[in-house]
Design an enzyme around this catalytic site. Sequence first.
Site, short mmCIF file in Angstrom:
data_model
loop_
_atom_site.label_atom_id
_atom_site.label_comp_id
_atom_site.label_asym_id
_atom_site.label_seq_id
_atom_site.Cartn_x
_atom_site.Cartn_y
_atom_site.Cartn_z
N HIS A 105 -0.73 6.32 6.06
CA HIS A 105 -0.19 6.06 4.73
C HIS A 105 0.28 7.35 4.07
O HIS A 105 -0.09 8.44 4.49
CB HIS A 105 -1.23 5.34 3.86
CG HIS A 105 -1.31 3.87 4.14
ND1 HIS A 105 -1.90 3.38 5.27
CD2 HIS A 105 -0.86 2.80 3.45
CE1 HIS A 105 -1.82 2.05 5.27
NE2 HIS A 105 -1.17 1.68 4.18
N SER A 113 0.81 -1.22 0.00
CA SER A 113 0.00 0.00 0.00
C SER A 113 0.85 1.27 0.00
O SER A 113 0.34 2.34 -0.36
CB SER A 113 -0.94 0.01 1.21
OG SER A 113 -0.21 -0.13 2.42
#
Length: 301
Positions: free
Chosen positions: A282, A50
């Site tokens: 993230h 990711s």
Amino acid sequence: MRVIRRLAAVTTCLALATALAACDDSPEKKAEEPPYVLGESDQYVAFGDSYTSAPGTGPVTKAEGCSQTRVNYPHRIAKATGVALLDHSCNGADTNNVVDPQTTARTRKVIAEPQIDGVGEDTDLITFRMGANDFGLIGRIFGCAIAYSKGVLGNTPQACTTLDETAPKGPVADVKDDLTADVVAALQAISDRAPNARIFVIGYPQILPPEGSCALFPLPPGDDAWARGIIEDFNVALRAGAEAIDATYIDMWEVSAGHDTCSDDPWMAGIKVPDGGAVVFHPYTTEGQAVAELVLAELKS
């Protein structure tokens, strides 16, 4: 006399033509040359988890379940160079998914085929950033932060460091060497399949500041060193993998200094994310742009 004039004229023209040809080899000709060593006739395959697929940063691709976006660093590199991209990055992928399908934990439904699919002797460019999901390592850090933010761990110093000692997949200290072995094996499989490709191994950025934590990335007192050490282990493994196959290592640790989650100019989202731009814990698009710029700089040489 007339003939002499004609010969002189011809000689003059030849001299002029030679001079013009010489000019073509100077800066004007160089300006017309492609800015990168790869272009439209070349093939690029991106491997990653990711931190490569970059969920939440833009419009998604057709890779269902992988949270790939069209503005992640593989797409930025492909757009700049014109290469044909196979973006195999996928949310939750680990190094096993280089050669094995990625499946859901409970139902074993296939999310993505092996990331090495489509790689061969005609592959010209490869980028690789994986390893954070091996042994659930990055999840241990995220889980610690979430549990602490909810008050589950109280305020016990080094609560997560202590819990890690009995982790089902083994404490961090016991799996460091296995992580490196996994990364090296994955990169060796890729190198064997694509002997003609330029391979770039991308390091992970600084998620936490050099010391301590913050409200956006809350950790029990003293556990920041444990968490930071895990992220450093990712990069130790990736650097070793790059050296094993003689690939180029892109060091994002140094580049991202001052851009951790707790900084004034973060490249990483924390436990609370502003509207749009990323998902919890993230990278924002700025981190992907930095990766792309570093790879593109190498592709000019």
